[in-house]
Write a protein that holds these residues in place. Structure first.
Motif, short mmCIF file in Angstrom:
data_model
loop_
_atom_site.label_atom_id
_atom_site.label_comp_id
_atom_site.label_asym_id
_atom_site.label_seq_id
_atom_site.Cartn_x
_atom_site.Cartn_y
_atom_site.Cartn_z
N PHE A 1 -18.02 -10.30 10.99
CA PHE A 1 -18.37 -8.95 10.53
C PHE A 1 -19.81 -8.87 10.03
CE2 PHE A 1 -13.72 -8.46 10.34
CZ PHE A 1 -13.62 -7.31 11.10
N LYS A 2 -20.36 -10.00 9.58
CA LYS A 2 -21.74 -10.02 9.12
C LYS A 2 -22.71 -9.77 10.27
CE LYS A 2 -24.78 -12.65 6.07
NZ LYS A 2 -24.92 -13.87 5.30
N TRP A 3 -22.28 -10.01 11.49
CA TRP A 3 -23.13 -9.70 12.64
C TRP A 3 -23.54 -8.24 12.63
CZ3 TRP A 3 -25.88 -12.71 15.63
CH2 TRP A 3 -25.51 -14.04 15.77
N GLY A 4 -22.76 -7.39 11.99
CA GLY A 4 -23.11 -5.97 11.89
C GLY A 4 -24.46 -5.76 11.21
N LEU A 5 -24.79 -6.58 10.21
CA LEU A 5 -26.10 -6.47 9.56
C LEU A 5 -27.24 -6.80 10.52
CD1 LEU A 5 -25.37 -8.22 6.14
CD2 LEU A 5 -25.74 -5.78 6.53
N SER A 6 -27.05 -7.84 11.31
CA SER A 6 -28.10 -8.21 12.27
C SER A 6 -28.23 -7.17 13.36
CB SER A 6 -27.80 -9.57 12.88
OG SER A 6 -27.91 -10.58 11.90
N ILE A 7 -27.10 -6.64 13.82
CA ILE A 7 -27.14 -5.60 14.85
C ILE A 7 -27.82 -4.34 14.30
CG2 ILE A 7 -25.70 -4.07 16.25
CD1 ILE A 7 -23.74 -6.52 16.47
N ALA A 8 -27.51 -3.98 13.07
CA ALA A 8 -28.16 -2.81 12.46
C ALA A 8 -29.66 -3.05 12.33
CB ALA A 8 -27.55 -2.53 11.09
N ASN A 9 -30.05 -4.26 11.97
CA ASN A 9 -31.47 -4.57 11.84
C ASN A 9 -32.17 -4.50 13.20
OD1 ASN A 9 -33.52 -5.03 10.04
ND2 ASN A 9 -33.47 -7.23 10.31
N ILE A 10 -31.51 -4.97 14.24
CA ILE A 10 -32.08 -4.88 15.59
C ILE A 10 -32.22 -3.43 16.00
CG2 ILE A 10 -31.61 -5.38 18.02
CD1 ILE A 10 -30.39 -8.07 17.02
N SER A 11 -31.25 -2.60 15.66
CA SER A 11 -31.37 -1.17 16.00
C SER A 11 -32.49 -0.50 15.21
CB SER A 11 -30.04 -0.45 15.77
OG SER A 11 -29.77 -0.32 14.40
N ASP A 12 -32.88 -1.08 14.08
CA ASP A 12 -33.99 -0.54 13.29
C ASP A 12 -35.35 -0.92 13.86
OD1 ASP A 12 -32.29 0.71 11.55
OD2 ASP A 12 -32.50 -0.78 9.95
N PHE A 13 -35.39 -1.72 14.93
CA PHE A 13 -36.67 -2.07 15.55
C PHE A 13 -37.39 -0.82 16.05
CE2 PHE A 13 -35.53 -6.69 16.95
CZ PHE A 13 -35.49 -7.08 15.62
N SER A 14 -36.64 0.24 16.34
CA SER A 14 -37.26 1.47 16.82
C SER A 14 -37.66 2.41 15.69
CB SER A 14 -36.31 2.19 17.78
OG SER A 14 -35.11 2.51 17.11
#
Length: 116
Positions: free
Chosen positions: A27-40
């Motif tokens: 479930f912590k992968w959600g933080l990394s995925i959210a951070n990757i989506s913030d690249f834009s």
């Protein structure tokens, strides 16, 4: 048959899907995925303290993952990914704040008014 034995080994692993050691990092992968989506996101909306805390936390927990038992590669992967994505965000913000200042701050308009 070999795939069946590998799945069985994963299922019965001390950090397998039957334990919290599997689900917490998943479930912590959600933080990394959210951070990757913030690249834009525009870099001016990023926060140095938030990104640095997540990066340092990611590296600390990555180190911890190398010494704990049971060995948990899912936890190591998510923490290292989180640290790297947050360092990338810090680099984006630094680049924006320090190196891409196209328009330097204008002089106060009050000096022009006093001369006229």
């Amino acid at each position: 048959m070999m795939a069946n034995s590998k799945l069985k080994a994963l299922w019965n692993h001390p950090a397998g899907p039957k334990t919290i050691h599997f689900w917490a990092p998943t479930f912590k992968w959600g933080l990394s995925i959210a951070n990757i989506s913030d690249f834009s996101k525009p870099p001016e909306t990023l926060s140095y303290p938030q990104q640095m805390v997540f990066a340092v936390s990611g590296f600390i927990w990555s180190r911890y993952c190398t010494v704990i038992t049971p060995r948990n590669l899912n936890l190591l992967g998510v923490n290292f990914t989180m640290a790297c994505t947050d360092l990338y965000q810090v680099a984006r913000k630094l680049r924006h704040d320090c190196f891409l200042q196209e328009n330097p701050p204008a002089a106060p308009a009050s000096a022009d008014v006093l001369e006229n």
